[in-house]
Write an enzyme that holds these catalytic residues in place. Structure first.
Site, PDB file in Angstrom:
ATOM      1  N   HIS A 222      17.268  -5.415  -9.036  1.00 35.39           N
ATOM      2  CA  HIS A 222      17.700  -4.470  -7.947  1.00 35.39           C
ATOM      3  C   HIS A 222      18.455  -3.147  -8.469  1.00 35.39           C
ATOM      4  CE1 HIS A 222      18.005  -3.175  -3.879  1.00 35.39           C
ATOM      5  NE2 HIS A 222      19.373  -2.771  -4.045  1.00 35.39           N
ATOM      6  N   TYR A 226      17.977   1.576  -8.480  1.00 39.89           N
ATOM      7  CA  TYR A 226      19.062   2.773  -8.425  1.00 39.89           C
ATOM      8  C   TYR A 226      18.999   3.328  -9.586  1.00 39.89           C
ATOM      9  CZ  TYR A 226      20.299   0.988  -3.896  1.00 39.89           C
ATOM     10  OH  TYR A 226      20.447   0.518  -2.558  1.00 39.89           O
ATOM     11  N   HIS A 373       7.013  -0.945   1.366  1.00 36.99           N
ATOM     12  CA  HIS A 373       8.460  -0.588   0.982  1.00 36.99           C
ATOM     13  C   HIS A 373       8.492   0.315  -0.259  1.00 36.99           C
ATOM     14  CE1 HIS A 373      12.703  -0.437   0.742  1.00 36.99           C
ATOM     15  NE2 HIS A 373      12.611  -1.230  -0.390  1.00 36.99           N
ATOM     16  N   PHE A 374       8.024  -0.370  -1.281  1.00 38.77           N
ATOM     17  CA  PHE A 374       8.328  -0.178  -2.643  1.00 38.77           C
ATOM     18  C   PHE A 374       7.678   1.186  -2.857  1.00 38.77           C
ATOM     19  CE2 PHE A 374       7.331  -0.126  -7.233  1.00 38.77           C
ATOM     20  CZ  PHE A 374       8.517  -0.560  -7.910  1.00 38.77           C
ATOM     21  N   HIS A 375       6.555   1.262  -2.394  1.00 35.72           N
ATOM     22  CA  HIS A 375       5.685   2.555  -2.343  1.00 35.72           C
ATOM     23  C   HIS A 375       6.359   3.881  -1.759  1.00 35.72           C
ATOM     24  CE1 HIS A 375       2.779   0.347  -4.497  1.00 35.72           C
ATOM     25  NE2 HIS A 375       2.250   1.270  -4.876  1.00 35.72           N
ATOM     26  N   ARG A 438       1.132 -10.193  -0.611  1.00 37.43           N
ATOM     27  CA  ARG A 438       1.180  -9.163  -1.983  1.00 37.43           C
ATOM     28  C   ARG A 438       0.684 -10.013  -3.320  1.00 37.43           C
ATOM     29  NH1 ARG A 438       7.490  -8.818  -3.525  1.00 37.43           N
ATOM     30  NH2 ARG A 438       6.557  -6.943  -4.719  1.00 37.43           N
ATOM     31  N   ARG A 439       0.437  -9.198  -4.115  1.00 34.11           N
ATOM     32  CA  ARG A 439      -0.023  -9.749  -5.485  1.00 34.11           C
ATOM     33  C   ARG A 439      -1.387 -10.379  -5.318  1.00 34.11           C
ATOM     34  NH1 ARG A 439       5.224 -12.314  -5.130  1.00 34.11           N
ATOM     35  NH2 ARG A 439       7.014 -11.039  -6.312  1.00 34.11           N
TER      36      ARG A 439
END
Length: 551
Positions: A222, A226, A373-375, A438-439
């Site tokens: 995580h 950041y 979300h990640f993208h 996913r994956r």
């Protein structure tokens, strides 16, 4: 000043550009793998030459999520430190060592993935086992980044000794915060790789503690987000105001926001493990609460940035309610690309709140919602800001200019990227809400009724991925132009001054012993007891599984 004169020494620009070369090679390779993924998942395309889907998935994640970001960030941060506090010959030599150690590690990991010996995805979850060279490669990349971090620490230390009693430059302060966070966080994944994965992959350990390995990864995983985001914040706080002709709203607020991100970005890894049965729910709850604390510096950043926009517009005489907004430099790609990244962070942040919420996480965990979300956060907010930085940093380093033609191409590239990512990420979010995993490779799951609702969204992802790859090709072309072919000249390195109305930053904001001490205390509080519980109560370790399973 002559148009052929570089603003920074050539030996420094050569170092910084070396990181940029790896960045854009990674963008091209990783982007191609991403395109192939979306085409395969549409069900309309089969990979040639018996290439395994999970090989390209691993390449995509490792090259873009770890290699591209780390090389760009360290190169960019070296340029910020060199510009604000300077770099000695000895520091430069050690910085080159960091670069080459990272390159060696990257090549080792990449080769093992490409030959099919490390199809373990970028999270490399146990009990899937990769070739030992993959883990050694990861270790080299981490060690190289640590060398870079200590060069940065030394740069500020030398500057402070020569400027006793002075406030450190804001951008240098921000770089140190980010590298402190990176160093502390990466101790977790380094421990997992060196103590668990390498002996296990070499056969010296028969089993591996899966829960401990995942906990150590997400202790790092995580804050990694950041680590990507803070350089974008650096540009938003201290670069963008200069580009729009304004000044930094508040130096103090910027420093406080970065300190809060240091404090609360690390002891929150359990919100990625809310479905793990071996972690006490009390500690999950505590880390979820700490996760929501990160919202505070994010809102502080949003306030500061838009206050800068409005203050700049008002100073230029635009008095209507939104006149200042209309007059922002929309035709300057150095502003437009990061601004769209800022806007994308609004739904991206909202999705992050969903991911970190105990009950809602149960709905979307391990669905392609998380990928969407990640993208939004990494591949839109962060990457578009990195592109915006590239448009001025690369010509500044190479002694060339961002011409009106390249600026226009950059604007086109920004819109192409935005359209492609909007299509792809939106369809991922919706498919995730419908239960799409996913994956996973394309599958009809024996004709399940629910699965039929996913297919159209997977086709949409292929459309979005194709548009994105066009954007990648265009961005690589612009990078090559800015590096080798654009007209010679001097491009500004835009660093904003603080607003005349801002209050001076309190000295305690630079009390490194205080902030590092609080950070370590929070980490010990959040992790000591649960890690001891994991060590004491974990089930028997797992034997390795090699991909393909049963090989």
């Amino acid at each position: 000043m002559s148009t052929n004169e570089l603003i920074i020494p050539k030996k420094d620009s050569k170092l910084y550009m070396s990181f940029m070369y790896v960045t854009y090679i990674s963008l091209l390779v990783g982007g191609l793998m991403g395109l192939l993924q979306t085409l395969v998942r549409s069900g309309k395309y089969t990979l040639p030459f018996n290439i395994d889907y999970y090989t390209i998935l691993t390449v995509h994640g490792v090259i873009l999520g770890l290699v591209l970001t780390t090389f760009f960030i360290i190169g960019f941060q070296f340029s910020l430190m060199g510009k604000t506090v300077g770099m000695t010959d000895k520091q430069r030599k050690v910085a080159w060592l960091a670069f080459w150690v990272m390159v060696v590690g990257t090549v080792m990991a990449a080769i093992t993935i490409l030959v099919g010996e490390a199809s373990v995805l970028y999270t490399f979850y146990a009990p899937l086992r990769a070739h030992p060279a993959f883990y050694f490669g990861l270790a080299f990349v981490i060690v190289g980044s640590w060398i870079a971090a200590f060069v940065n620490f030394r740069q500020l230390y030398v500057w402070k000794k020569a400027h006793k009693g002075e406030k450190s430059p804001l951008l240098a302060f921000m770089v140190i915060i980010n590298m402190l966070m990176w160093f502390i966080a990466s101790l977790g994944v380094a421990s997992a790789v060196i103590i668990q994965f390498i002996p296990w992959s070499l056969g010296y350990a028969e089993t591996i503690n899966v829960l401990l390995s995942r906990t150590l990864f997400w202790y790092f995983g995580h804050p990694l987000v950041y680590f990507w985001l803070l350089p974008a914040y650096m540009a938003w706080y201290a670069i963008i105001p200069k580009i729009i002709g304004g000044k930094l709203f508040s130096d103090s607020l910027a420093r406080l926001a970065f300190i809060l991100l240091l404090l609360f970005s690390i002891p929150v890894g359990f919100h990625h493990q809310l479905t793990e049965p071996g972690i006490d729910p009390t500690w999950k709850f505590i880390q979820v609460v700490l996760t929501f604390m990160v919202i505070i510096p994010s809102l502080m950043t949003a306030f500061s940035i838009f206050a800068t926009f409005e203050e700049t517009g008002r100073r230029k005489g635009y008095q209507s309610l939104f006149g200042w907004f209309k007059k922002l430099p929309w035709k300057d790609v150095r502003f437009l690309a990061p601004f769209i990244g800022m806007v994308a962070f609004i739904p991206g942040g909202a999705g992050g709140i969903v991911n970190a919420s105990y009950q809602m996480n149960a709905l979307i965990h391990n669905t392609i919602w998380v990928t969407g979300h990640f993208h939004l956060t990494a591949a839109t907010t962060v990457i578009l800001t990195f592109f915006g930085i590239t448009y001025w940093l690369v010509p500044h380093l190479t002694g060339r200019r961002l011409t009106p033609k390249l600026n226009k191409l950059g604007i086109i590239q920004t819109y192409i990227w935005t359209i492609g990512m909007t299509i792809m990420s939106t369809s991922m979010h919706i498919q995730g809400l419908l239960g799409g995993p996913r994956r996973s490779n394309f599958s009809e799951y024996a004709g399940g009724e629910q699965v039929a609702t996913w297919i159209s969204y997977q086709v949409s992802q292929a459309v979005g991925g194709t548009i994105l790859f066009i954007g990648i090709i265009l961005m690589v072309y612009i990078f090559i132009q800015l590096t080798f072919f654009a007209p010679r000249g001097v491009e500004e390195f835009p660093i904003a001054q603080e607003s005349d109305n801002a209050q001076p930053a309190p000295k305690f904001l630079e009390n490194w012993y205080l902030w590092i001490g609080i950070t370590i205390a929070l980490i010990l509080f959040a992790y000591t007891i649960p890690v001891f519980d994991i060590l004491k109560h974990s089930p028997p370790g797992s034997i390795p599984f090699d991909w393909p399973i049963g090989r």
